[in-house]
Write an enzyme that holds these catalytic residues in place. Structure first.
Site, short mmCIF file in Angstrom:
data_model
loop_
_atom_site.label_atom_id
_atom_site.label_comp_id
_atom_site.label_asym_id
_atom_site.label_seq_id
_atom_site.Cartn_x
_atom_site.Cartn_y
_atom_site.Cartn_z
N ASP A 57 0.82 -1.20 0.00
CA ASP A 57 0.00 0.00 0.00
C ASP A 57 0.86 1.26 0.00
O ASP A 57 1.83 1.36 0.75
CB ASP A 57 -0.84 -0.05 1.28
CG ASP A 57 -1.84 1.08 1.36
OD1 ASP A 57 -2.77 1.09 0.57
OD2 ASP A 57 -1.66 1.96 2.24
N GLU A 106 1.71 -0.53 -4.99
CA GLU A 106 0.76 0.52 -5.35
C GLU A 106 1.61 1.77 -5.48
O GLU A 106 1.92 2.44 -4.49
CB GLU A 106 -0.32 0.71 -4.28
CG GLU A 106 -1.36 1.72 -4.77
CD GLU A 106 -2.18 2.38 -3.67
OE1 GLU A 106 -3.31 2.77 -3.95
OE2 GLU A 106 -1.69 2.54 -2.54
C1 GLC Z 1 -4.27 2.91 -0.74
C2 GLC Z 1 -5.41 1.94 -0.62
C3 GLC Z 1 -6.63 2.70 -0.16
C4 GLC Z 1 -6.34 3.28 1.20
C5 GLC Z 1 -5.08 4.15 1.18
C6 GLC Z 1 -4.56 4.43 2.58
O1 GLC Z 1 -4.48 3.85 -1.75
O2 GLC Z 1 -5.62 1.27 -1.83
O3 GLC Z 1 -7.76 1.89 -0.13
O4 GLC Z 1 -7.43 4.06 1.63
O5 GLC Z 1 -4.03 3.54 0.49
O6 GLC Z 1 -3.99 3.28 3.14
#
Ligand code: GLC
Ligand code: CA
Length: 512
Positions: free
Chosen positions: A207, A246
């Site tokens: 994440d 991500e």
């Molecule tokens: C990422 C996740 C999202 C979350 C954010 C904070 O973007 O995919 O769902 O709210 O991080 O952890």
């Protein structure tokens, strides 16, 4: 590079909403285990499970209270280990979601960190020294702690930023990345990773992977150094474990040691033009490439995608997704025939594809009030629709207790409603994924190049020795193939005569 990624196809599971086996209205690990054969039958041989750890759920579990304990609403640690084992028996792999940038404000590290008395965790998060000191433009919270100072946030108010240090230190409260307490944060995160890898987990989706080091340079050198260090640990101790970021910038993430990165849905980028182009226009006009008769232009995708693909194809995989838990479901803009072509494209491109649960039946985006910090994302997080029974087969509990309501439409798509129809979206997904597994030239590594990209004409591209053509338009089109060949797979109608390929309205073909 873990070898299994070459032919991997991921299925993303939002565990709250997948399958509830104890009638409390919330999906659980036993539910995922019961549905493993279904997922394998689709052609997905790997899972990414959104955070399933103990949490106050102010951001759907992205606010972790205990990294080493699963949330009781999903089951026990033993249930999760059983899920790993059952997946492995079916030759499937399981990625958990690692949230390294922040914890919940209820995590024990944070409870200690906010104490007035100095302790081991005082620097685990980023604090200024006094409440009056400027937080330098970072979002912060003050007035809630015993100790003096305010703390930086990484996302929502409930998510204090963990301290990996500052690449450029320009205030006394900012620690450098090589400060022992910042190194301790990194080591603590490696310890969390080892904990689940030792129990059978096959890697992590990471994440906000780019968010660790603050005041980083443009190339993200500080954060990249941390991931290179993590990758060294994996290569030594868990060489088959996979890491997907991500991040959305493969030139950075894949060079920093990630095996995969997601092509994220960012305003006006190439990916956003494929299925969600309405978000790019103020008046909601929809020119998504796969929308029939919308005059879509594949070059808007290619000019953004190609340089990133070409720069990084030796380093790892830049991955295409149908959707994720943060993005509007593709069904919001595309109908079923349009979705078939979109998936045909996504599942025949390089990299490792990701299918978001429910997209295989074309689940709708629902207009719902926010839940667990979901805001507009909530509409993409509703329960999986299995059959015509109570709660569309998601749960035997009361409708009022469901995590989120199921699609109330009389024609809500379900798995059982599509299973026996050879022409359904579900069976098209199965056929496409079976094709991908059969043909090495469609898997993660095989070369990609574009052959014909003129607007209004079919998009023709090459993967290895195969030629693929897509006609998203509502009228028949012809195109010229580089050589005569045989149609080995099609959606809609496709006829190859010599070097001429005739594609019916909304058709797709693979030619050998
Ligand atoms: C990422 C996740 C999202 C979350 C954010 C904070 O973007 O995919 O769902 O709210 O991080 O952890
Ligand atoms: Ca349950």
């Amino acid at each position: 590079m873990p070898k299994w990624l070459k032919d991997a196809v991921f299925y993303e599971i939002y565990p709250q909403s997948f399958y509830d086996t104890n009638a409390d209205g919330i999906g659980d690990f036993n539910g995922i285990i019961e549905k493993l054969d279904y997922i394998r039958g689709l052609g997905c041989n790997a899972l990414w499970i959104n955070p399933c750890f103990d949490s106050p759920f102010k951001d759907a579990g992205y606010d972790v209270r205990d990294y080493k304990k699963v949330a009781p609403r999903y089951g026990t640690n033993d249930d999760l280990v059983r899920l790993f084992d059952e997946a492995h028996k079916r030759d499937m792999h399981v990625l958990l979601d690692l949230v390294p940038g922040h914890t919940s404000e209820e995590h024990e590290w944070f409870c200690a960190s906010q104490k007035a008395e100095k302790n081991e965790y005082s620097n685990r998060y980023v604090w200024t020294r006094s409440w009056g000191e400027s937080a330098q433009g970072f979002p912060y919270v003050g007035g809630e702690s015993e100790r003096s100072g305010v703390y930086l946030l990484n996302f929502f108010k409930c998510q204090p930023a963990l301290n990996y240090g500052f690449y450029r230190v320009d205030r006394p409260w900012q620690l450098p990345v090589d400060h022992p307490d910042c190194i301790a944060t990194r080591e603590a995160m490696k310890d969390v990773m080892r904990f689940w890898l030792d129990l059978g987990c096959d890697g992590y989706r990471v994440d906000m992977a780019a968010s660790l080091v603050k005041n980083d340079d443009e190339k993200k050198s500080g954060t990249s150094a941390i991931w290179k260090d993590v990758r060294r640990m994996l290569d030594e101790e868990y060489p088959e474990a996979a890491l997907v970021a991500e991040w959305g910038v493969p030139q950075q993430s894949l060079k920093a040691g990630f095996h995969m990165d997601f092509y994220l849905n960012w305003h006006l980028n190439g990916y956003s033009t494929l299925m969600r182009d309405y978000e790019n226009h103020e008046n909601g006009e929809n020119h998504s490439y796969f929308k029939k008769d919308a005059g879509g232009d594949i070059n808007r995708f290619l000019k953004d995608y190609l340089p990133q693909y070409l720069d990084t194809k030796e380093d790892g995989y830049f991955c295409l997704l149908t959707c994720n838990h943060d993005t509007n479901r593709p069904r919001l803009a595309l109908d079923i025939p349009e979705l078939k072509l979109a998936y045909a494209f996504l599942f025949t491109m390089p990299g490792v594809p990701y299918l978001y649960y429910g997209d295989e039946i074309g689940m709708r985006y629902l207009d719902l009030p926010t839940k667990e910090g979901g805001y507009s994302r909530t509409g993409s997080r509703t329960p999986m629709q299995w059959d015509e029974s109570k709660n569309l087969g998601f749960s035997k509990g009361d409708a009022a207790d469901l995590y989120l309501p199921v699609d109330p439409a009389p024609d809500a798509p379900t798995v059982s409603g599509q299973e026996n129809d050879p022409d359904s979206l579900l069976n098209t997904v199965k056929a496409l994924l079976a094709l991908r597994h059969r043909e090495k030239d469609l898997q993660a590594d095989a070369e990609f190049s574009q052959l014909q990209t003129r607007i209004g004409q079919p998009f023709v591209y090459r993967r290895g020795d195969l030629v693929l053509a897509i006609n998203p338009d509502g009228s028949e089109k012809t195109c010229t193939l580089p050589a005569a060949g045989e149609v080995i797979f099609s959606i809609g109608s496709a006829k190859a005569e010599g070097r001429t390929l005739t594609l019916g309205a909304q058709s797709f073909a693979v030619i050998r």
